[in-house]
Write a protein that holds these residues in place. Sequence first.
Motif, PDB file in Angstrom:
ATOM      1  N   THR A 277      -0.777  -6.187  -7.368  1.00 45.22           N
ATOM      2  CA  THR A 277       0.083  -6.086  -8.532  1.00 45.22           C
ATOM      3  C   THR A 277      -0.643  -6.467  -9.820  1.00 45.22           C
ATOM      4  OG1 THR A 277       0.931  -8.338  -8.179  1.00 45.22           O
ATOM      5  CG2 THR A 277       2.131  -6.522  -7.140  1.00 45.22           C
TER       6      THR A 277
ATOM      7  N   SER B 221       0.382   8.844 -10.620  1.00 43.45           N
ATOM      8  CA  SER B 221       0.785   8.237  -9.359  1.00 43.45           C
ATOM      9  C   SER B 221       0.295   9.056  -8.178  1.00 43.45           C
ATOM     10  CB  SER B 221       2.316   8.121  -9.285  1.00 43.45           C
ATOM     11  OG  SER B 221       2.908   9.239  -8.679  1.00 43.45           O
TER      12      SER B 221
ATOM     13  N   CYS C 254       3.223   0.407 -18.757  1.00 44.27           N
ATOM     14  CA  CYS C 254       2.740   1.728 -18.355  1.00 44.27           C
ATOM     15  C   CYS C 254       3.668   2.828 -18.857  1.00 44.27           C
ATOM     16  CB  CYS C 254       2.572   1.810 -16.847  1.00 44.27           C
ATOM     17  SG  CYS C 254       4.055   1.402 -15.913  1.00 44.27           S
TER      18      CYS C 254
ATOM     19  N   THR D  77      -0.270  -1.141  -8.127  1.00 41.76           N
ATOM     20  CA  THR D  77       0.021  -0.787  -9.511  1.00 41.76           C
ATOM     21  C   THR D  77      -1.117  -1.308 -10.368  1.00 41.76           C
ATOM     22  OG1 THR D  77       2.422  -0.888  -9.199  1.00 41.76           O
ATOM     23  CG2 THR D  77       1.600  -1.062 -11.450  1.00 41.76           C
TER      24      THR D  77
ATOM     25  N   ILE E 162       7.193  -6.586 -10.902  1.00 43.30           N
ATOM     26  CA  ILE E 162       6.455  -5.678 -10.017  1.00 43.30           C
ATOM     27  C   ILE E 162       6.175  -6.297  -8.649  1.00 43.30           C
ATOM     28  CG2 ILE E 162       4.309  -4.372  -9.709  1.00 43.30           C
ATOM     29  CD1 ILE E 162       4.398  -3.676 -12.661  1.00 43.30           C
TER      30      ILE E 162
ATOM     31  N   GLU F 252       0.732   3.497  -8.432  1.00 43.09           N
ATOM     32  CA  GLU F 252       1.384   3.700  -9.722  1.00 43.09           C
ATOM     33  C   GLU F 252       0.365   3.294 -10.766  1.00 43.09           C
ATOM     34  OE1 GLU F 252       2.630   3.621 -13.112  1.00 43.09           O
ATOM     35  OE2 GLU F 252       3.302   1.615 -12.594  1.00 43.09           O
TER      36      GLU F 252
END
Length: 487
Positions: free
Chosen positions: A153, A463, A288, A231, A161, A254
Motif C-alpha cells: 500500500t 490498472s 491518484c 497500489t 487503502i 492500481e
Amino acid sequence: METTVQATTYLNYINGNWQAATSEDVIASINPANKEIVGYVQSSTREDLNEAVQAAKVAQKLWKKLSGVERGNLLFKAADMIEKNIDDIAKTMTREMGKTFPEAKGETARGVAILRFYAGEGMRKMGDIIPASDGTALQFSKRVPLGVVGLITPWNFPVAIPIWKTAPALIYGNTVVLKPATETAVTAAKIVECFDQAGFPNGVINLVTGKGSVIGQGLAEHEDIAAVSFTGSNTIGKQIEMAAAARGAKYQLEMGGKNPLIVANDADVDLAVAAVMSGGLKSTGQKCTCSSRVIVQSGVYEEFKNKLVAEVRKIKVGNGLDSDTWMGPCASEGQYNTVKYYIQKGIEDGAKILVGGDSPESEELNNGFYVNPTVFDEVTSSMTIAQEEIFGPVIALMKVETIEEAIAVANDVEFGLSASIFTKDITSILTFIDDIEAGLVRVNYETAGVELQAPFGGMKASSSHSREQGEAAKEFFTTTKTVFIKG
C-alpha cells in the motif's frame, strides 16, 4: 535534520507478536511539515517476510473454517477500535504525510465505514445453485478464499487503502501480510494495533515494514503468496506484475492517473471551480484520482480561469495540524522535488504560470516541503505536464472548442483512472459516458474520491483491470469452486 529523542520505534507484527526485524535496522518516518522524526519502523529482511508468510499460512487453515459471521464480528470490533482511536490515528497520519487533520480524520472515519461494510459481507451469499442436467443431482458454486495474500500500500491514503484491501481479504477467508509505504508505516502500525486489540487470531493479519525492493518484491515472488494487491506507481506495479505472473499468482494493480475534468460552455462555472479546488488541490494534489488536467470550452474559458485563480490565491498553505491550514506540504522531500521538477518542465515547454509555481515565503515553513498551489495556462497535450502524473498541487488548463475535442484531449494519455464533465446537456453527458476512457466516470462532480460500496479501478495503464471495493472485491479475493452432488 531535527531529531526527536522521544520518537518511538515501531515493530513488525507477526503471528500475534510485536517483534523487531532480524536486521535490527530501522527507518525514520519524517514529518514533511518540519522534518521532525515521527517514529522509527523496521527495515525488514526476507527472513522476516518468510516468518510472516508462514504464520499467515498456518493461520489460514483455521481462519477459513470460521463462518462469515464470525469473521465479520471481528471486523466490527476492529472498526470500533479504530473509531475509538480516531484522533490519535488521524494526527499521526497528518504528522507522517502532511494532509490536514480534518482530511486525515475523514479518511480514518472512511476506514471505519469500510470495515463495517465488509463485516456485513460475512452474512451475504457466497455462491449460487445451478441447474444440473441430471435431475437427481445437486449442483452449486461456492466462493472460496485464495490463501495468503500480500498487500502493498502507498503513503497517500495510509488508512483507507490498507483497510480497503485488508477488510475484503479477511472477510472472504484469506490471511494477510501487509507491507505499507515506509513513509507512513507508523500510521499502519497504529491500524494493526487496533486489529490486535480486536482479538484477531494469531497470524491472520501480519505487518512487515521495510524497503519495497525487499519486502514488496518479496511478496510478489513468494511461492506461498497466492495473490498480491498493489497500489502505487506504474514502474513498481509492472515489476510486481512480472514477478507474480511468472509464478502464476493472482495480482491486482492500481496505479497512476492523469485525470481530466471537462468544463462545457453550459456548465455551472462556480460548481466546476469548486470541484477543481477540492478534487485537484486537496491532499496537496496527492491523489491518484485528482484533477490534474482541466479541459475548458472556449466560451467559458476566461471566466473559469479567472474564478479558479482567484480561489487558488485564497489557499492557506501550512502545517496540517494548524486549524487554518487548507493545504499541507508535499509528503516527502522526494515528492517535493518531483513537483518542483514538473513545474520547471512546464515552464520550459511553454506553459504559462497563472498563480503559484514557487514555495511559501513564510519563515516558519522554511523547514518543510511546501509548494504553493500552481495553475498553468496555455497547456497543450504534447507537454510533459499534460501527459505525466505529477502527484502534486499542479493544475493544467487546456482550451478546446467542442465537447468532441475535449473528450479526444481527455483520452490522449496513457492513463484512464477517473474523469469528470460539467455540463447541463444530456447529449454531452451521454457522449462523455460512452466515449471517455476511464474506470470512474462522474458528471457534475469532482474526479477525486470513490464510494466505498462501488467498484474502483482504471482502464489503460491505470490498472490491471480488476476492481477494488464494494462487492467487486470478492472477484479478486476469492476463486470459484463448482460442486456436483449425485445422490
